[in-house]
Design an enzyme around this catalytic site. Sequence first.
Site, PDB file in Angstrom:
ATOM      1  N   LEU A  24      55.872 -27.795 -15.281  1.00 39.78           N
ATOM      2  CA  LEU A  24      55.516 -29.209 -15.384  1.00 39.78           C
ATOM      3  C   LEU A  24      54.413 -29.449 -16.414  1.00 39.78           C
ATOM      4  CD1 LEU A  24      55.598 -30.117 -11.587  1.00 39.78           C
ATOM      5  CD2 LEU A  24      57.365 -30.548 -13.309  1.00 39.78           C
ATOM      6  N   ASP A  25      53.515 -28.493 -16.567  1.00 36.90           N
ATOM      7  CA  ASP A  25      52.453 -28.612 -17.574  1.00 36.90           C
ATOM      8  C   ASP A  25      52.760 -27.623 -18.699  1.00 36.90           C
ATOM      9  OD1 ASP A  25      50.169 -29.277 -18.939  1.00 36.90           O
ATOM     10  OD2 ASP A  25      48.851 -28.010 -17.734  1.00 36.90           O
ATOM     11  N   PHE A  26      53.741 -27.958 -19.512  1.00 38.25           N
ATOM     12  CA  PHE A  26      54.223 -27.067 -20.576  1.00 38.25           C
ATOM     13  C   PHE A  26      53.404 -27.310 -21.836  1.00 38.25           C
ATOM     14  CE2 PHE A  26      58.110 -24.529 -21.660  1.00 38.25           C
ATOM     15  CZ  PHE A  26      57.758 -24.223 -22.954  1.00 38.25           C
ATOM     16  N   GLN A  30      49.147 -22.631 -22.052  1.00 36.31           N
ATOM     17  CA  GLN A  30      49.589 -22.037 -20.790  1.00 36.31           C
ATOM     18  C   GLN A  30      50.209 -20.656 -20.981  1.00 36.31           C
ATOM     19  OE1 GLN A  30      47.995 -23.905 -18.670  1.00 36.31           O
ATOM     20  NE2 GLN A  30      49.660 -24.639 -17.388  1.00 36.31           N
TER      21      GLN A  30
END
Length: 246
Positions: A24-26, A30
Site C-alpha cells: 500500500l505504501d509503494f 521502502q
Amino acid sequence: QICLSLVKLLFYLAHSPLGSIVLLDFQPRQFVMVDGNLKVTDMDDASTEELSCKEDNDCTLDFPTKRFPLKCSAVGKCEGINEKKNLFNAYRYFFTYLLPYSAPLALRPFLSDILNATGDLRYGINETLKAFEKVLHLYKSGLYLQKKPLLLKDYISLKGFRMVEGEDYKCWPSYSHLGCLLSVHSAEEAAAICNSQSQCQSFIITQQRTWTGRPLALFQSSSTDLIPDAHAVVYVKRSASSGERL
C-alpha cells in the site's frame, strides 16, 4: 538488476501462500538491495485484501495520471487488483527511471516494449517476468549483438601487459567515476565500443565481473603507459600504435 529483482519480488507477492499481496505504501524508500536482491524493508502496509465489488464499474484502479477499468469476478472481488497496483507502481517509480537508458542499444526496443506494456497494464506480472528473463538471456549470451564486420583485427594485442590505471576520459554508464569502465560480452564488442568513441585508443578486458558474469572493459585515450602483467592483454588501435610506442 534492480528492475528484474523487483519483478521477481512482485511475482512472489502475486503468488504468495497468503494470496496476492499489495504494497500500500509503494515508494523507493521502502526497498533496499541485499546481496544483489531487492528486499522490502517494511511490510506494515502490506495487505492481502482485494477490493470487493458487485459489478465491473466498482473496479477502477486509480492513479494520479491514469485510470484502469478491471473486471469484477464471480466471487465479488476485483480481479488482479493487488497485482496490477504493484506492477503499475513498479512502472512509475522504477521502470520509467531505470529501464530506458541502461542497456545496449540493440536491447532498448525490448525494454521499451516492457515499459509500454506495464505502463498500460497490458502485461501482468507473469508476462513481465518472462519478458525480463528474455532480455537477460539475450544480454548474458551476447545474442543481441548484430553481425557486423570484425573490428578486433584493427587492434594489436599485447599479451603480458596492462595499462596504468588512472583518471582518463569519462563515458556513460561507466562503472568507475575515474574513467570509462563498461560491461562487454567479448573483446570484439569492446573493439566496437572503442571504435565508437573518438577518445579511445586502447582497452583491456579486466578480471572484474558484473552480476551477470560479464567482464568489465577499461577504455583509455593512451596506449603508451603499459606495465607488465602476465595475466593481461592490452588491445591497441593499429592507427594509434607505432614502432616507437611498441
